[in-house]
Design a protein around this motif. Structure first.
Motif, PDB file in Angstrom:
ATOM      1  N   ILE A  49       0.704  -1.206   0.122  1.00 54.90           N
ATOM      2  CA  ILE A  49      -0.118  -0.135   0.507  1.00 54.90           C
ATOM      3  C   ILE A  49       1.323   1.130  -0.076  1.00 54.90           C
ATOM      4  O   ILE A  49       0.915   2.229  -0.657  1.00 54.90           O
ATOM      5  CB  ILE A  49      -1.232   0.074   1.294  1.00 54.90           C
ATOM      6  N   ALA A  50       2.109   1.122   0.798  1.00 54.20           N
ATOM      7  CA  ALA A  50       2.681   2.238   1.507  1.00 54.20           C
ATOM      8  C   ALA A  50       3.530   2.360  -0.924  1.00 54.20           C
ATOM      9  O   ALA A  50       3.680   3.722  -1.171  1.00 54.20           O
ATOM     10  CB  ALA A  50       4.008   1.895   1.672  1.00 54.20           C
ATOM     11  N   GLU A  51       3.973   1.530  -1.488  1.00 54.29           N
ATOM     12  CA  GLU A  51       4.349   1.278  -3.037  1.00 54.29           C
ATOM     13  C   GLU A  51       3.240   2.066  -3.536  1.00 54.29           C
ATOM     14  O   GLU A  51       3.921   2.780  -4.261  1.00 54.29           O
ATOM     15  CB  GLU A  51       4.850   0.456  -3.081  1.00 54.29           C
ATOM     16  N   GLU A  52       2.191   1.602  -3.356  1.00 53.00           N
ATOM     17  CA  GLU A  52       0.787   2.324  -4.470  1.00 53.00           C
ATOM     18  C   GLU A  52       0.508   3.958  -3.612  1.00 53.00           C
ATOM     19  O   GLU A  52       0.285   4.566  -4.724  1.00 53.00           O
ATOM     20  CB  GLU A  52      -0.226   1.342  -4.064  1.00 53.00           C
ATOM     21  N   LYS A  53       1.183   4.516  -3.111  1.00 53.82           N
ATOM     22  CA  LYS A  53       0.907   6.089  -2.409  1.00 53.82           C
ATOM     23  C   LYS A  53       2.426   6.270  -3.012  1.00 53.82           C
ATOM     24  O   LYS A  53       2.637   8.191  -2.976  1.00 53.82           O
ATOM     25  CB  LYS A  53       1.125   5.872  -1.277  1.00 53.82           C
ATOM     26  N   GLY A  54       3.233   5.934  -3.613  1.00 54.01           N
ATOM     27  CA  GLY A  54       4.395   6.732  -3.508  1.00 54.01           C
ATOM     28  C   GLY A  54       5.300   6.683  -2.762  1.00 54.01           C
ATOM     29  O   GLY A  54       6.693   7.478  -2.955  1.00 54.01           O
ATOM     30  N   VAL A  55       5.165   5.904  -1.975  1.00 53.25           N
ATOM     31  CA  VAL A  55       5.868   6.236  -0.361  1.00 53.25           C
ATOM     32  C   VAL A  55       7.353   4.915  -1.174  1.00 53.25           C
ATOM     33  O   VAL A  55       7.539   3.926  -1.468  1.00 53.25           O
ATOM     34  CB  VAL A  55       5.345   5.739   0.744  1.00 53.25           C
ATOM     35  N   SER A  56       8.302   5.649  -0.221  1.00 53.18           N
ATOM     36  CA  SER A  56       9.899   4.589  -0.898  1.00 53.18           C
ATOM     37  C   SER A  56      10.328   4.395   0.739  1.00 53.18           C
ATOM     38  O   SER A  56      11.060   2.866   0.646  1.00 53.18           O
ATOM     39  CB  SER A  56      11.124   5.153  -1.743  1.00 53.18           C
ATOM     40  N   ALA A  57       9.995   4.315   1.339  1.00 55.25           N
ATOM     41  CA  ALA A  57      10.826   3.974   2.822  1.00 55.25           C
ATOM     42  C   ALA A  57       9.247   4.167   3.847  1.00 55.25           C
ATOM     43  O   ALA A  57       8.149   5.075   3.786  1.00 55.25           O
ATOM     44  CB  ALA A  57      11.065   4.786   3.239  1.00 55.25           C
ATOM     45  N   VAL A  58       9.102   3.047   4.934  1.00 57.25           N
ATOM     46  CA  VAL A  58       8.677   2.944   6.053  1.00 57.25           C
ATOM     47  C   VAL A  58       9.362   3.093   7.201  1.00 57.25           C
ATOM     48  O   VAL A  58       9.783   2.632   7.348  1.00 57.25           O
ATOM     49  CB  VAL A  58       7.305   2.017   5.675  1.00 57.25           C
ATOM     50  N   LYS A  59       8.371   3.661   7.959  1.00 51.55           N
ATOM     51  CA  LYS A  59       8.328   3.571   9.660  1.00 51.55           C
ATOM     52  C   LYS A  59       7.741   2.851  10.338  1.00 51.55           C
ATOM     53  O   LYS A  59       6.627   3.181   9.885  1.00 51.55           O
ATOM     54  CB  LYS A  59       8.993   4.898  10.205  1.00 51.55           C
ATOM     55  N   LEU A  60       7.699   2.673  12.023  1.00 51.97           N
ATOM     56  CA  LEU A  60       6.560   1.983  12.692  1.00 51.97           C
ATOM     57  C   LEU A  60       7.291   2.427  14.178  1.00 51.97           C
ATOM     58  O   LEU A  60       8.667   2.957  13.915  1.00 51.97           O
ATOM     59  CB  LEU A  60       6.098   0.637  12.318  1.00 51.97           C
ATOM     60  N   HIS A  61       6.527   2.482  15.170  1.00 53.24           N
ATOM     61  CA  HIS A  61       6.407   2.035  16.332  1.00 53.24           C
ATOM     62  C   HIS A  61       6.752   1.006  17.142  1.00 53.24           C
ATOM     63  O   HIS A  61       5.730   0.390  16.760  1.00 53.24           O
ATOM     64  CB  HIS A  61       5.912   2.964  17.774  1.00 53.24           C
ATOM     65  N   GLY A  62       7.393  -0.061  16.587  1.00 54.26           N
ATOM     66  CA  GLY A  62       7.346  -1.718  16.972  1.00 54.26           C
ATOM     67  C   GLY A  62       7.664  -1.667  18.921  1.00 54.26           C
ATOM     68  O   GLY A  62       8.317  -0.821  19.458  1.00 54.26           O
ATOM     69  N   GLN A  63       6.565  -2.395  19.270  1.00 55.04           N
ATOM     70  CA  GLN A  63       7.270  -2.657  20.946  1.00 55.04           C
ATOM     71  C   GLN A  63       9.003  -3.365  20.699  1.00 55.04           C
ATOM     72  O   GLN A  63       8.552  -4.542  19.929  1.00 55.04           O
ATOM     73  CB  GLN A  63       5.480  -3.353  21.422  1.00 55.04           C
ATOM     74  N   THR A  64       9.827  -3.579  21.465  1.00 58.74           N
ATOM     75  CA  THR A  64      10.769  -4.066  21.833  1.00 58.74           C
ATOM     76  C   THR A  64      10.750  -5.368  21.793  1.00 58.74           C
ATOM     77  O   THR A  64      11.561  -5.567  20.647  1.00 58.74           O
ATOM     78  CB  THR A  64      11.092  -3.131  22.708  1.00 58.74           C
ATOM     79  N   GLN A  65       9.834  -6.006  22.549  1.00 67.19           N
ATOM     80  CA  GLN A  65       9.289  -7.707  22.416  1.00 67.19           C
ATOM     81  C   GLN A  65       8.809  -8.257  20.815  1.00 67.19           C
ATOM     82  O   GLN A  65       9.081  -9.555  20.606  1.00 67.19           O
ATOM     83  CB  GLN A  65       8.488  -7.970  23.606  1.00 67.19           C
ATOM     84  N   ALA A  66       9.142  -6.918  19.652  1.00 66.79           N
ATOM     85  CA  ALA A  66       8.692  -7.527  18.277  1.00 66.79           C
ATOM     86  C   ALA A  66       9.688  -6.870  17.851  1.00 66.79           C
ATOM     87  O   ALA A  66       9.549  -7.328  16.235  1.00 66.79           O
ATOM     88  CB  ALA A  66       7.419  -6.889  18.014  1.00 66.79           C
ATOM     89  N   GLU A  67      11.022  -6.382  18.141  1.00 60.91           N
ATOM     90  CA  GLU A  67      12.152  -5.335  17.231  1.00 60.91           C
ATOM     91  C   GLU A  67      12.539  -6.981  16.231  1.00 60.91           C
ATOM     92  O   GLU A  67      13.199  -6.671  15.158  1.00 60.91           O
ATOM     93  CB  GLU A  67      13.430  -5.629  17.998  1.00 60.91           C
ATOM     94  N   GLY A  68      12.814  -8.125  17.212  1.00 62.58           N
ATOM     95  CA  GLY A  68      14.072  -9.520  16.256  1.00 62.58           C
ATOM     96  C   GLY A  68      12.734  -9.576  15.584  1.00 62.58           C
ATOM     97  O   GLY A  68      12.733 -10.166  13.984  1.00 62.58           O
ATOM     98  N   PHE A  69      11.490 -10.010  15.086  1.00 58.02           N
ATOM     99  CA  PHE A  69      10.278  -9.923  13.946  1.00 58.02           C
ATOM    100  C   PHE A  69      10.618  -8.575  12.970  1.00 58.02           C
ATOM    101  O   PHE A  69      10.766  -9.344  11.768  1.00 58.02           O
ATOM    102  CB  PHE A  69       8.796  -9.993  14.618  1.00 58.02           C
ATOM    103  N   TYR A  70      10.369  -7.860  13.579  1.00 58.25           N
ATOM    104  CA  TYR A  70      10.531  -7.160  12.404  1.00 58.25           C
ATOM    105  C   TYR A  70      12.097  -6.479  11.602  1.00 58.25           C
ATOM    106  O   TYR A  70      12.233  -6.437  10.648  1.00 58.25           O
ATOM    107  CB  TYR A  70       9.801  -4.601  12.667  1.00 58.25           C
ATOM    108  N   THR A  71      12.860  -6.936  12.651  1.00 60.73           N
ATOM    109  CA  THR A  71      14.796  -6.577  11.828  1.00 60.73           C
ATOM    110  C   THR A  71      14.548  -8.196  10.698  1.00 60.73           C
ATOM    111  O   THR A  71      15.164  -7.792   9.624  1.00 60.73           O
ATOM    112  CB  THR A  71      15.362  -7.122  13.465  1.00 60.73           C
ATOM    113  N   LYS A  72      14.195  -9.280  11.075  1.00 61.94           N
ATOM    114  CA  LYS A  72      13.555  -9.871  10.403  1.00 61.94           C
ATOM    115  C   LYS A  72      13.105  -9.785   8.652  1.00 61.94           C
ATOM    116  O   LYS A  72      14.076  -9.969   7.821  1.00 61.94           O
ATOM    117  CB  LYS A  72      13.212 -11.591  11.035  1.00 61.94           C
ATOM    118  N   LEU A  73      12.370  -9.207   8.570  1.00 61.32           N
ATOM    119  CA  LEU A  73      11.226  -8.332   7.735  1.00 61.32           C
ATOM    120  C   LEU A  73      12.526  -7.310   7.094  1.00 61.32           C
ATOM    121  O   LEU A  73      11.480  -6.565   5.852  1.00 61.32           O
ATOM    122  CB  LEU A  73      10.340  -7.832   8.062  1.00 61.32           C
TER     123      LEU A  73
END
Length: 146
Positions: A96-120
């Motif tokens: 959806i971000a790419e459809e909107k023409g955005v080339s980067a994304v960010k989020l406020h991740g809970q620290t317990q999920a940091e490893g999950f997001y790092t893998k992505l």
């Protein structure tokens, strides 16, 4: 597994139910902090629902903020967290971000999920901070250009 963009109020209410179960019920976020001015279908946010075996199990949203696609309110009901649905949901929000023409994304991740997001492919870009009584970290990812 199915990801559906929300376009009707009754589906938005389904997303609110999932968020209330996970964030308010499970994690103790105050109800008044969970819902905000972006919880509408006015086009500022894109909301999604995630289904697994025809069962509604998750939701998330994205909005464009300061040139980034900001992924928000990402959650999956506890019994469904080990089926790879989070990865599929994140990829759907990135599309959806790419459809909107955005080339980067960010989020406020809970620290317990940091490893999950790092893998992505996400990388930490802040120190740990508290949000709704839960430790978080800002994470960012550059999207591939097509």
């Amino acid at each position: 597994m199915e990801v559906k963009k929300i376009s009707e109020d009754h589906d938005l209410k389904k997303a609110f139910y999932i968020r209330k179960e996970v964030f308010v019920g499970e994690q103790g976020v105050p109800l008044e902090d969970e819902f905000d001015e972006f919880d509408t279908l006015d086009g500022e946010c894109e909301h999604i629902l995630v289904y697994f075996n025809a069962q509604l199990v998750g939701t998330g949203r994205i909005r464009v903020l300061d040139g980034f696609g900001k992924l928000e309110r990402i959650c999956i009901l506890e019994p469904y967290r080990k089926f790879g649905l989070g990865k599929i949901m994140i990829h759907a929000l990135e599309e959806i971000a790419e459809e909107k023409g955005v080339s980067a994304v960010k989020l406020h991740g809970q620290t317990q999920a940091e490893g999950f997001y790092t893998k992505l492919g996400y990388r930490a870009s802040s120190n740990i901070f508290m949000e709704d009584g839960i430790p978080h970290i800002v994470m960012r990812k550059e999207l591939s250009t097509k």
